[in-house]
Design an enzyme around this catalytic site. Structure first.
Site, PDB file in Angstrom:
ATOM      1  N   CYS A   1      60.893 -48.059   4.472  1.00 44.42           N
ATOM      2  CA  CYS A   1      60.555 -48.996   5.540  1.00 44.42           C
ATOM      3  C   CYS A   1      59.803 -50.205   4.977  1.00 44.42           C
ATOM      4  O   CYS A   1      60.404 -51.032   4.310  1.00 44.42           O
ATOM      5  CB  CYS A   1      59.773 -48.278   6.637  1.00 44.42           C
TER       6      CYS A   1
ATOM      7  N   HIS B   1      63.245 -43.687   8.152  1.00 45.22           N
ATOM      8  CA  HIS B   1      62.111 -42.786   7.908  1.00 45.22           C
ATOM      9  C   HIS B   1      62.567 -41.361   7.588  1.00 45.22           C
ATOM     10  O   HIS B   1      62.436 -40.450   8.427  1.00 45.22           O
ATOM     11  CB  HIS B   1      61.172 -42.793   9.118  1.00 45.22           C
TER      12      HIS B   1
ATOM     13  N   GLU C   1      61.093 -39.306   5.770  1.00 45.94           N
ATOM     14  CA  GLU C   1      59.932 -38.407   5.682  1.00 45.94           C
ATOM     15  C   GLU C   1      59.711 -37.633   6.987  1.00 45.94           C
ATOM     16  O   GLU C   1      59.156 -36.529   6.974  1.00 45.94           O
ATOM     17  CB  GLU C   1      58.673 -39.199   5.303  1.00 45.94           C
TER      18      GLU C   1
END
Length: 241
Positions: free
Chosen positions: A105, A213, A215
């Site tokens: 990001c 994202h 994660e």
């Protein structure tokens, strides 16, 4: 792993979201070390002497537009110039050393700016653009839901990790790459043409930037898990090289 600065109770903190830390530890199976956003006060070469990979994390802040010739007005904020002063040179030094980099990001935007590229703001206002911003929703899981489609470039790094079929992702941003930096190549595009992933062949190392994202869903989404697993493998290869 890069940190943001945040002010709590009248003092400055150096912070990283737990999701990045956990994804590094559990998804990539590496030991995360947080680098404070101290800019020139840090000896970044000594930092990189001690590690075998770099994660440039996402953030609510944006890269300061003065670094790429953009409009530094408050409408393009919020900013974290202490992070800029740390992350951008850290990325450049990691690339020069061939250290694996996973840029997420804001981190992907930092990667592009660090190499001389530019960013575009308020991308949802372009004709024909999708609204890539975080949706308003009651829960964090709903806000980070996987809801967009990107196509990985055949034969590139991301395709080798996650395959060439359209990928479902959770991209949440109002800024994006405008002019791609020299040395970077496009790894994936959104349906409206926004660059959603980049890499570079310059160092021969694992260098991957993703605008979304991974994660957040690393424990349940195959694409997210594959990205962190590939980064972890690259870190371990570097450690024994």
């Amino acid at each position: 792993m890069t940190c943001d600065t945040r002010e709590f109770d009248g003092t400055l903190w150096h912070v990283a979201q737990q999701q990045y830390v956990v994804a590094a530890a559990a998804g990539a199976q590496v030991t995360p070390l947080l680098v404070p956003a101290l800019g020139d006060a840090l000896d970044l070469d000594r930092v990189l002497d001690a590690v075998d990979g770099l994660i440039a994390t996402g953030s609510k802040s944006n890269v300061f537009p003065g670094l790429y010739g953009g409009d530094p007005g408050e409408t393009n904020g919020p900013y974290d110039q202490a992070r800029d002063a740390t992350s951008l040179p850290l990325i450049r030094k990691a690339l020069a050393r061939g250290i694996p980099v996973l840029a997420i990001c804001r981190g992907m935007q930092e990667l592009n700016v660090a190499l001389g590229g530019t960013l575009q703001t308020e991308i949802q206002e372009r004709d024909g653009a999708l609204d890539h911003r975080m949706p308003e929703a009651a829960t964090r899981d709903e806000r980070f839901a996987i809801r967009q489609t990107v196509t990985a470039a055949p034969g590139a790094c991301l395709a080798a990790i996650a395959g060439t079929a359209p990928l479902q992702i959770n991209s949440l941003h109002r800024q994006a790459i405008d002019r791609l930096a020299d040395g970077l190549r496009v790894e994936a595009l959104a349906e409206d043409g926004i660059i959603e992933a980049v890499s570079t062949d310059d160092t021969g190392a694992f260098i991957l930037g993703v605008q979304w994202h991974p994660e957040y869903w690393v424990s349940s989404d195959p694409t997210s898990a594959a990205i962190f697993a590939a980064f972890g493998e690259a870190v371990r290869r570097h450690a024994v090289s």
